[in-house]
Design an enzyme around this catalytic site. Structure first.
Site, short mmCIF file in Angstrom:
data_model
loop_
_atom_site.label_atom_id
_atom_site.label_comp_id
_atom_site.label_asym_id
_atom_site.label_seq_id
_atom_site.Cartn_x
_atom_site.Cartn_y
_atom_site.Cartn_z
N ARG A 102 0.88 -1.18 0.00
CA ARG A 102 0.00 0.00 0.00
C ARG A 102 0.91 1.22 0.00
O ARG A 102 1.66 1.44 0.95
CB ARG A 102 -0.92 -0.02 1.22
CG ARG A 102 -1.61 1.31 1.46
CD ARG A 102 -2.75 1.21 2.45
NE ARG A 102 -3.90 0.57 1.84
CZ ARG A 102 -5.12 0.58 2.38
NH1 ARG A 102 -5.34 1.17 3.53
NH2 ARG A 102 -6.12 -0.01 1.78
N HIS A 129 -7.29 0.83 -6.64
CA HIS A 129 -7.50 -0.04 -5.48
C HIS A 129 -8.14 -1.33 -6.00
O HIS A 129 -9.31 -1.62 -5.75
CB HIS A 129 -8.41 0.67 -4.48
CG HIS A 129 -8.38 0.09 -3.10
ND1 HIS A 129 -7.61 -1.00 -2.76
CD2 HIS A 129 -9.03 0.46 -1.96
CE1 HIS A 129 -7.79 -1.28 -1.48
NE2 HIS A 129 -8.64 -0.41 -0.97
N GLN A 132 -10.01 -3.92 -3.71
CA GLN A 132 -11.32 -3.43 -3.30
C GLN A 132 -12.34 -3.73 -4.40
O GLN A 132 -13.45 -4.22 -4.13
CB GLN A 132 -11.26 -1.91 -3.04
CG GLN A 132 -12.60 -1.32 -2.62
CD GLN A 132 -13.06 -1.88 -1.30
OE1 GLN A 132 -12.32 -1.85 -0.32
NE2 GLN A 132 -14.28 -2.40 -1.24
N ASP A 220 -17.30 6.91 -1.53
CA ASP A 220 -16.04 6.74 -0.80
C ASP A 220 -15.77 8.07 -0.09
O ASP A 220 -16.46 9.07 -0.33
CB ASP A 220 -14.91 6.38 -1.79
CG ASP A 220 -13.56 6.15 -1.13
OD1 ASP A 220 -13.51 5.93 0.11
OD2 ASP A 220 -12.53 6.19 -1.84
N CYS A 260 -16.53 1.54 0.25
CA CYS A 260 -15.34 0.69 0.47
C CYS A 260 -14.88 0.73 1.93
O CYS A 260 -14.15 -0.15 2.36
CB CYS A 260 -14.22 1.09 -0.46
SG CYS A 260 -13.70 2.79 -0.26
N ARG A 288 -13.72 -8.70 0.94
CA ARG A 288 -12.29 -8.47 0.70
C ARG A 288 -11.52 -9.77 0.95
O ARG A 288 -10.62 -10.13 0.20
CB ARG A 288 -11.76 -7.37 1.64
CG ARG A 288 -12.27 -5.96 1.36
CD ARG A 288 -11.74 -5.41 0.06
NE ARG A 288 -10.30 -5.36 0.03
CZ ARG A 288 -9.54 -4.34 0.48
NH1 ARG A 288 -10.11 -3.27 0.96
NH2 ARG A 288 -8.22 -4.38 0.41
N1 CP Z 1 -11.29 -0.34 2.04
C1 CP Z 1 -10.03 -0.41 2.51
O1 CP Z 1 -9.06 -0.59 1.78
O2 CP Z 1 -9.93 -0.30 3.87
P1 CP Z 1 -8.58 -0.13 4.69
O3 CP Z 1 -8.00 1.21 4.30
O4 CP Z 1 -8.97 -0.19 6.12
O5 CP Z 1 -7.64 -1.23 4.31
N1 NVA Z 2 -9.94 6.60 -1.58
C1 NVA Z 2 -9.53 6.16 -0.27
C2 NVA Z 2 -9.82 4.69 -0.11
C3 NVA Z 2 -9.56 4.15 1.26
C4 NVA Z 2 -9.76 2.67 1.35
C5 NVA Z 2 -8.06 6.46 -0.05
O1 NVA Z 2 -7.27 6.33 -0.99
O2 NVA Z 2 -7.71 6.85 1.06
#
Ligand code: CP
Ligand code: NVA
Length: 301
Positions: A102, A129, A132, A220, A260, A288
């Site tokens: 990430r 993502h 997701q 989101d 999400c 997930r």
């Molecule tokens: N939706 C999602 O990716 O959640 P987290 O940021 O908690 O991993």
């Molecule tokens: N769009 C958000 C998604 C979090 C799961 C981000 O990138 O923070």
């Protein structure tokens, strides 16, 4: 070496295969447990940002499949700071059979993948993502019994989650409407990508117009990780894009609501909607786990 960092690299039939496997692994898990097909294998999980779902679902998924996962926190390895990204990839490739990352910049994901000799999985970047989206597709498929022809209305900030959803919609012939303020609508890259993919995309600044025929209403956060300095402006400009009872009134009563997570209750979604009968948010979060198991098995199995 096959990576799972951008859904655009995966064809419709390959994504369909992943979903079919996810359904099977979910059924197998519920029938008593998964076979240990990843026994002896380790997933290195590199996080530059916080996470609940991604971190826990990957770790639990590896455990269910007989393997092991190692969480590496943002402070620990200093990706690209303490050590170059290619060097981190080369070292992890010697210990682990897969890397889940990430990161902030998608280019860092590409650099990891380029230097890695084991599969790299995108657990969120500023560009996409994809994990997701696999869970979202599984959730939509379970609810409607199909993906083809399902009408999704995405309301709010057009971001990494929207972009991944758009690629998936193109692959599965779903219709996508995006309602965003001009400031936070699709950028040129998004429009080019969706145009090239042949997606049926309806753009509007009016959330009511977007949801009028929707099967799925998706939102989101208005402030993605890394955008915290823009919080005040984003909250002001995106305020009319809240998913609330009034907006649901404008949609078909059969529409479902997805998010999400994490949700910012009272901002992009109200409690009433998030906890209401049309919300699929928590089955979506659970998925997930099941969707990612399919990715793990295909890449590391
Ligand atoms: N939706 C999602 O990716 O959640 P987290 O940021 O908690 O991993
Ligand atoms: N769009 C958000 C998604 C979090 C799961 C981000 O990138 O923070």
């Amino acid at each position: 070496m096959r990576h799972f960092i951008d859904l655009s690299d995966w064809s419709a039939s390959e994504l369909d295969d992943l979903l079919t496997l996810a359904v099977e692994l979910k059924r197998e898990w519920r029938a008593g447990g998964n076979r240990p097909v990843l026994a002896g294998k380790t997933l290195a999980m590199v996080f530059q940002k916080p996470s609940l779902r991604t971190r826990v679902s990957f770790e639990v998924g590896m455990f269910h499949l007989g393997g092991h996962a190692i969480y590496i926190s943002p402070q620990e390895i200093g990706l690209g700071v303490r050590e170059s990204i290619p060097d981190v990839a080369r070292v992890l490739s010697g210990y682990a059979q897969g890397i889940m990352a990430r990161v902030y910049e998608h280019d860092h994901m590409r650099q990891l993948a380029a230097a890695s000799s084991v599969p790299v999985i995108n657990g969120l970047s500023d560009w996409m993502h994809p994990c997701q989206t696999m869970a979202d597709l599984l959730t939509i498929y379970e609810h409607f019994g199909r993906l083809n022809g399902v009408k999704v209305a995405y309301v709010g900030d057009c971001n990494n989650v929207t972009r991944s959803l758009a690629v998936a919609a193109a692959r599965f012939d779903m219709a996508l409407a995006v309602a965003s303020p001009v400031e936070y609508g699709p950028d040129a890259d998004f429009l080019r990508m969706t145009h090239e993919s042949g997606l049926e995309l309806a753009l509007t600044t009016d959330p009511v117009e977007a949801v009028r025929e929707a099967d799925v209403i998706y939102t989101d956060t208005w402030v993605s990780m890394g955008q915290e300095a823009q919080t005040e402006t984003r909250h002001r400009v995106l305020r009319p894009y809240q998913i609330n009872a009034a907006l649901l009134e404008a949609a078909p009563s059969s529409a479902v609501v997805m998010h999400c997570l994490p949700a910012h209750r009272g901002l992009e979604i109200t409690d009433e909607v998030a906890d209401g009968p049309q919300a699929l948010i928590f089955p979506q979060a659970e998925n997930r786990l099941h969707a990612q198991k399919a990715v793990l098995v295909r890449l590391m199995g």
